[in-house]
Design a protein around this motif. Structure first.
Motif: not given
Length: 267
Positions: A120-130
């Motif tokens: 989920v963290f990997s997917a959220l990084m695609l949306v919100f960045g780092y």
């Protein structure tokens, strides 16, 4: 005759303090750990004794870096768990108040619980960045699923005869919550909060290590690993354990204050 209640062991010698049994194993492990390293029976550059760990921790306390890292991780855990706890209670109530609705939502929630938070963290990084948003939302995601499970189960376990009786007395939704659901919800909420804090701390440290946060215990552990700094690596591990233990004890203390009927029922 009434049942005998167990009381903590006390020193047989008047005026002397008894050694706390719950922590005896910890102190024995530390003593054995230090003895093996100090006597040279166990040697490896990846190992560090308690003295070296404490010395490194004191140095970092003087510079302030240790407090900054611990505070950063604690703030992420609290922000994510608070967000996830609020959403989890709402979702658990929405699901548990209607048995038919609970049967429809439970398979989907079970499917979501099977997804590791790091994915989920990997997917959220695609949306919100780092930035911090992805990290905090991942902690909230993990907390939400834990809390909703306990809350929905607690609401669904309410005695149906009592519910029908209160409805026959024309009790309002607020009165139902106060007289019926609250006594099932409070233990479930505190238990799920305790688990969410423990899981949130794990997710926080791992996400800090995966994507370099400017500060945090995971960042400290990763930097120590890269530098082969064993004392600071083990120090980060121990501090993480202390934070998790402290949060668990805090919730247990809150349970004794908020749920006095459970303590009296166990006596």
């Amino acid at each position: 005759m009434g049942e005998l209640t167990q009381t903590p062991a006390r020193s047989l010698v008047p005026g002397k303090w008894a050694w706390p049994r719950p922590h005896l194993g910890v102190w024995l492990c530390l003593a054995g750990w230090s003895l093996l390293l100090d006597t040279g029976l166990l040697k490896h550059r990846a190992l560090a004794g308690p003295y070296a760990i404490v010395r490194a921790a004191l140095q970092d306390l003087r510079t302030g870096s240790l407090l900054v890292d611990a505070a950063a991780s604690t703030a992420r855990v609290l922000a994510g768990v608070l967000l996830g706890f609020s959403a989890g209670v709402a979702l658990g109530l929405f699901s548990g108040l209607r048995p038919a609705r609970n049967e429809q939502l439970e398979p989907s929630l079970d499917f979501l619980r099977a997804i590791p938070p790091l994915l989920v963290f990997s997917a959220l990084m695609l949306v919100f960045g780092y930035g911090e948003q992805a990290r905090v939302l991942t902690i909230a995601w993990a907390a939400l699923l834990v809390v909703s499970l306990h809350v929905s189960a607690a609401v669904a376990s309410v005695h149906r005869e009592r519910l029908r009786t209160l409805r026959a007395m024309r009790a309002s939704p607020l009165q139902l919550l106060r007289w019926l659901y609250l006594y099932e919800l409070l233990p479930a909420c505190l238990l799920s909060l305790r688990q969410a804090l423990a899981g949130g701390l794990v997710v926080t440290v791992v996400t800090e290590m995966l994507v370099g946060a400017p500060h945090g215990l995971g960042t400290r552990a990763l930097s120590a690993q890269i530098a082969y700094d064993a004392p600071r690596l083990y120090g980060a591990m121990l501090i993480t354990g202390v934070l998790g233990h402290a949060s668990s004890k805090a919730i247990m203390w809150l349970e004794r204050r908020v749920l006095p009927w459970r303590k009296s029922a166990q006596m």
